[in-house]
Design a protein around this motif. Structure first.
Motif, PDB file in Angstrom:
ATOM      1  N   ASN A   1      45.740  48.860  32.197  1.00 33.29           N
ATOM      2  CA  ASN A   1      45.176  48.445  33.552  1.00 33.29           C
ATOM      3  C   ASN A   1      44.304  47.465  33.453  1.00 33.29           C
ATOM      4  O   ASN A   1      43.409  47.283  34.509  1.00 33.29           O
ATOM      5  CB  ASN A   1      44.954  49.632  34.250  1.00 33.29           C
ATOM      6  CG  ASN A   1      43.563  50.397  33.542  1.00 33.29           C
ATOM      7  OD1 ASN A   1      43.430  50.134  32.344  1.00 33.29           O
ATOM      8  ND2 ASN A   1      42.624  50.807  34.512  1.00 33.29           N
ATOM      9  N   ILE A   2      43.963  46.898  32.218  1.00 29.53           N
ATOM     10  CA  ILE A   2      42.799  45.951  32.245  1.00 29.53           C
ATOM     11  C   ILE A   2      43.357  44.450  32.610  1.00 29.53           C
ATOM     12  O   ILE A   2      42.517  43.741  32.669  1.00 29.53           O
ATOM     13  CB  ILE A   2      42.162  45.831  30.731  1.00 29.53           C
ATOM     14  CG1 ILE A   2      43.290  45.403  29.746  1.00 29.53           C
ATOM     15  CG2 ILE A   2      41.617  47.125  30.233  1.00 29.53           C
ATOM     16  CD1 ILE A   2      42.731  44.855  28.416  1.00 29.53           C
ATOM     17  N   ARG A   3      44.531  44.221  32.934  1.00 25.85           N
ATOM     18  CA  ARG A   3      45.298  42.904  33.197  1.00 25.85           C
ATOM     19  C   ARG A   3      45.820  43.052  34.627  1.00 25.85           C
ATOM     20  O   ARG A   3      46.089  44.159  35.114  1.00 25.85           O
ATOM     21  CB  ARG A   3      45.972  42.471  32.086  1.00 25.85           C
ATOM     22  CG  ARG A   3      47.320  43.163  32.056  1.00 25.85           C
ATOM     23  CD  ARG A   3      48.365  43.058  31.138  1.00 25.85           C
ATOM     24  NE  ARG A   3      49.606  43.550  31.246  1.00 25.85           N
ATOM     25  CZ  ARG A   3      50.688  43.496  30.362  1.00 25.85           C
ATOM     26  NH1 ARG A   3      50.214  42.961  29.359  1.00 25.85           N
ATOM     27  NH2 ARG A   3      51.865  44.058  30.597  1.00 25.85           N
ATOM     28  N   ILE A   4      45.785  41.837  35.321  1.00 25.97           N
ATOM     29  CA  ILE A   4      46.751  41.726  36.383  1.00 25.97           C
ATOM     30  C   ILE A   4      48.065  40.957  35.991  1.00 25.97           C
ATOM     31  O   ILE A   4      47.569  39.633  35.427  1.00 25.97           O
ATOM     32  CB  ILE A   4      46.032  41.408  37.711  1.00 25.97           C
ATOM     33  CG1 ILE A   4      45.167  40.212  37.442  1.00 25.97           C
ATOM     34  CG2 ILE A   4      45.255  42.481  38.168  1.00 25.97           C
ATOM     35  CD1 ILE A   4      44.351  39.665  38.639  1.00 25.97           C
ATOM     36  N   ARG A   5      48.989  40.944  36.362  1.00 29.06           N
ATOM     37  CA  ARG A   5      50.073  40.179  35.916  1.00 29.06           C
ATOM     38  C   ARG A   5      50.447  38.950  36.987  1.00 29.06           C
ATOM     39  O   ARG A   5      50.367  39.673  38.177  1.00 29.06           O
ATOM     40  CB  ARG A   5      51.243  40.943  35.794  1.00 29.06           C
ATOM     41  CG  ARG A   5      52.525  39.806  35.216  1.00 29.06           C
ATOM     42  CD  ARG A   5      53.680  40.989  34.344  1.00 29.06           C
ATOM     43  NE  ARG A   5      52.953  40.802  33.032  1.00 29.06           N
ATOM     44  CZ  ARG A   5      53.507  41.365  31.920  1.00 29.06           C
ATOM     45  NH1 ARG A   5      54.961  42.168  32.083  1.00 29.06           N
ATOM     46  NH2 ARG A   5      53.106  41.103  30.772  1.00 29.06           N
TER      47      ARG A   5
ATOM     48  N   VAL B   1      52.252  34.832  33.723  1.00 28.19           N
ATOM     49  CA  VAL B   1      51.006  34.836  32.787  1.00 28.19           C
ATOM     50  C   VAL B   1      50.011  36.115  33.163  1.00 28.19           C
ATOM     51  O   VAL B   1      50.084  36.606  34.228  1.00 28.19           O
ATOM     52  CB  VAL B   1      50.306  33.652  32.913  1.00 28.19           C
ATOM     53  CG1 VAL B   1      49.628  33.280  34.256  1.00 28.19           C
ATOM     54  CG2 VAL B   1      49.056  33.537  31.952  1.00 28.19           C
ATOM     55  N   ASP B   2      49.312  36.442  32.017  1.00 31.54           N
ATOM     56  CA  ASP B   2      48.605  37.775  32.318  1.00 31.54           C
ATOM     57  C   ASP B   2      47.010  37.277  32.353  1.00 31.54           C
ATOM     58  O   ASP B   2      46.685  36.626  31.500  1.00 31.54           O
ATOM     59  CB  ASP B   2      48.721  38.676  30.990  1.00 31.54           C
ATOM     60  CG  ASP B   2      50.180  39.496  31.022  1.00 31.54           C
ATOM     61  OD1 ASP B   2      50.585  39.831  32.145  1.00 31.54           O
ATOM     62  OD2 ASP B   2      50.634  39.800  29.809  1.00 31.54           O
ATOM     63  N   LEU B   3      46.471  37.663  33.481  1.00 35.00           N
ATOM     64  CA  LEU B   3      45.136  37.484  33.672  1.00 35.00           C
ATOM     65  C   LEU B   3      44.055  38.850  33.448  1.00 35.00           C
ATOM     66  O   LEU B   3      44.646  39.795  33.717  1.00 35.00           O
ATOM     67  CB  LEU B   3      44.980  36.790  35.015  1.00 35.00           C
ATOM     68  CG  LEU B   3      45.953  35.703  35.291  1.00 35.00           C
ATOM     69  CD1 LEU B   3      45.427  35.356  36.857  1.00 35.00           C
ATOM     70  CD2 LEU B   3      45.674  34.597  34.360  1.00 35.00           C
ATOM     71  N   TRP B   4      42.958  38.565  33.232  1.00 30.22           N
ATOM     72  CA  TRP B   4      42.121  39.688  33.271  1.00 30.22           C
ATOM     73  C   TRP B   4      41.729  40.329  34.547  1.00 30.22           C
ATOM     74  O   TRP B   4      41.758  39.587  35.579  1.00 30.22           O
ATOM     75  CB  TRP B   4      40.627  39.358  32.743  1.00 30.22           C
ATOM     76  CG  TRP B   4      40.688  38.980  31.125  1.00 30.22           C
ATOM     77  CD1 TRP B   4      40.698  37.794  30.529  1.00 30.22           C
ATOM     78  CD2 TRP B   4      40.631  40.044  30.260  1.00 30.22           C
ATOM     79  NE1 TRP B   4      40.453  37.880  29.398  1.00 30.22           N
ATOM     80  CE2 TRP B   4      40.419  39.416  28.852  1.00 30.22           C
ATOM     81  CE3 TRP B   4      40.317  41.499  30.310  1.00 30.22           C
ATOM     82  CZ2 TRP B   4      40.366  40.133  27.611  1.00 30.22           C
ATOM     83  CZ3 TRP B   4      40.318  42.172  29.037  1.00 30.22           C
ATOM     84  CH2 TRP B   4      40.274  41.394  27.792  1.00 30.22           C
ATOM     85  N   HIS B   5      41.716  41.792  34.646  1.00 33.58           N
ATOM     86  CA  HIS B   5      41.557  42.243  35.849  1.00 33.58           C
ATOM     87  C   HIS B   5      40.016  41.876  36.318  1.00 33.58           C
ATOM     88  O   HIS B   5      39.237  41.695  35.595  1.00 33.58           O
ATOM     89  CB  HIS B   5      41.355  43.755  35.803  1.00 33.58           C
ATOM     90  CG  HIS B   5      41.237  44.663  36.808  1.00 33.58           C
ATOM     91  ND1 HIS B   5      40.342  44.738  37.484  1.00 33.58           N
ATOM     92  CD2 HIS B   5      42.220  45.636  37.336  1.00 33.58           C
ATOM     93  CE1 HIS B   5      40.220  45.420  38.563  1.00 33.58           C
ATOM     94  NE2 HIS B   5      41.575  46.119  38.572  1.00 33.58           N
ATOM     95  N   PRO B   6      39.860  41.612  37.713  1.00 35.31           N
ATOM     96  CA  PRO B   6      38.554  40.905  37.846  1.00 35.31           C
ATOM     97  C   PRO B   6      37.216  41.768  37.677  1.00 35.31           C
ATOM     98  O   PRO B   6      36.378  41.350  37.595  1.00 35.31           O
ATOM     99  CB  PRO B   6      38.716  40.585  39.339  1.00 35.31           C
ATOM    100  CG  PRO B   6      39.970  41.333  39.906  1.00 35.31           C
ATOM    101  CD  PRO B   6      40.758  41.618  38.715  1.00 35.31           C
ATOM    102  N   ASN B   7      37.586  43.137  37.576  1.00 36.01           N
ATOM    103  CA  ASN B   7      36.386  43.859  37.575  1.00 36.01           C
ATOM    104  C   ASN B   7      36.182  44.399  35.934  1.00 36.01           C
ATOM    105  O   ASN B   7      35.348  45.268  35.725  1.00 36.01           O
ATOM    106  CB  ASN B   7      36.791  45.249  38.258  1.00 36.01           C
ATOM    107  CG  ASN B   7      36.654  45.089  39.870  1.00 36.01           C
ATOM    108  OD1 ASN B   7      37.589  44.835  40.391  1.00 36.01           O
ATOM    109  ND2 ASN B   7      35.344  44.909  40.379  1.00 36.01           N
ATOM    110  N   VAL B   8      36.749  43.667  35.144  1.00 38.76           N
ATOM    111  CA  VAL B   8      36.380  44.015  33.683  1.00 38.76           C
ATOM    112  C   VAL B   8      35.331  42.986  33.342  1.00 38.76           C
ATOM    113  O   VAL B   8      35.457  41.725  33.290  1.00 38.76           O
ATOM    114  CB  VAL B   8      37.679  43.592  32.688  1.00 38.76           C
ATOM    115  CG1 VAL B   8      37.249  43.824  31.124  1.00 38.76           C
ATOM    116  CG2 VAL B   8      38.643  44.684  33.160  1.00 38.76           C
TER     117      VAL B   8
END
Length: 369
Positions: A288-292, A346-353
């Motif tokens: 769950n550390i990423r958003i797709r 593309v996989d991006l970081w979850h904004p709250n990490v």
């Protein structure tokens, strides 16, 4: 005491002799004279050095000694350190070619890969990686990661069936199936501005399908029905060199994204193609550390993405953000004449990490670790 051969005077050297001296004798005398002068010079140099040392101030000598010790200590620790190297594109490509890139897809060869293998020792391995990171850098900001690794089994087993990441769950992150465009506004807008560039490179690639069933660089994925193809530029944190050379502008675009995951096994970037009549089975992502992020390239009618039970449709030139650790599926039920559904994923970081957590997670989940 130093023995020094006696010097001969110029008068002695020029005294007439009954017979000329042999050449070897002359050379020996000259060598002895030079040696005596060398010893005298060495003796004077050493005496001067000793006197200079005696004349020096003790405080200055102590300061110089301290600086020397600090310099040696610094060199030692820098030598032991293995900082992350931000390599050039060519270096990444060469590295990936040496690490088993086949047909444009990275195959994992490690039986202990945390992304691909599930075993009882996974938590211990992750905790060891975290300890190694903290030893090199700092424990500061590692609270959530430490908590997540320590209680990973409980988190994964107690999660509701709607969200069950298969590998790693970071606690205390906001949970929702879809994210607004503002979650990663810079990267979303950058991708959408380059929509035509990515689409053109895809269309060039897709022409190869008329010549053979599965062109080089493409991977066919298992589906209950239909066909699902992917063309990876980055797969599980590793560059796919041959594919990147065929999409150079798209690959360069990845380097301009601020939140792209490119240094750990949870990072991917690919073109995803669904042929008409295709259904992707429901599944969970690894974390769950990423958003797709899906940028729509071709979006026929009757194509949907369902995340956590909520359906959404793609739109050409627009990004759709979702958390793939939720149960999700996708399907293309449009007519054959409308062609495939195509997105750039593309996989991006979850904004709250946080930034410190991203650096630690890159270290803990580095490819091949």
């Amino acid at each position: 005491m130093v023995w020094v051969p006696l010097r001969t005077t110029r008068t002695d050297r020029r005294a007439p002799l009954r017979a000329p001296a042999p050449r070897c004798t002359t050379m020996s005398l000259e060598w002895l004279m030079d040696w005596s002068w060398s010893l005298d010079g060495l003796r004077d140099f050493i005496a001067t050095g000793i006197q200079s040392f005696r004349d020096c101030d003790a405080t200055a000598l102590a300061a110089v000694a301290c600086l020397l010790v600090l310099f040696v200590w610094y060199c030692y620790h820098v030598g032991r350190e293995q900082p992350r190297a931000y390599a050039t594109v060519n270096a990444l490509m060469q590295s990936a070619e040496a690490n088993g890139v086949q047909n444009g897809y990275v195959y994992c060869h490690s039986p202990e890969c945390v992304r691909c293998t599930h075993h009882d020792g996974l938590n211990q391995k992750l905790y060891h990686n975290l300890q190694e990171y903290a030893k090199r850098y700092s424990w500061s900001g590692m609270g959530r990661i430490h908590k997540g690794i320590r209680e990973q089994g409980r988190y994964l087993n107690s999660r509701p069936s709607i969200q069950k990441p298969e590998v790693f769950f970071l606690p205390d992150l906001p949970t929702m199936p879809y994210f607004s465009r503002d979650a990663q506004k810079h990267d979303v807008e950058l991708l959408e501005r380059n929509f035509q560039t990515i689409l053109c490179e895809f269309e060039t690639l897709y022409k190869a399908f008329s010549n053979c069933s599965l062109p080089q660089g493409w991977k066919m994925n298992s589906t209950p029905s239909g066909e699902w193809f992917t063309f990876y530029l980055v797969n599980q944190g590793m560059c796919v060199p041959r594919n990147c050379r065929r999409c150079p502008r798209t690959y360069r675009l990845l380097g301009s994204l601020r939140t792209c995951i490119g240094n750990n096994v949870f990072g991917n970037a690919c073109i995803s193609v669904l042929s008409p009549g295709t259904v992707i089975a429901e599944h969970y992502g690894p974390t769950n550390i990423r958003i797709r992020c899906h940028l729509g390239l071709k979006t026929p009618s009757n194509c949907e993405l369902v995340v956590g039970g909520e359906p959404q449709c793609w739109a050409e030139g627009r990004c759709l953000l979702f958390d793939d650790s939720f149960l999700h599926t996708a399907f293309h039920e449009g007519p054959p004449e409308e062609g495939p559904r195509v997105v750039f994923m593309v996989d991006l970081w979850h904004p709250n990490v946080a930034a410190a957590e991203r650096q630690a997670l890159d270290f803990i989940f580095a490819p091949g670790r």
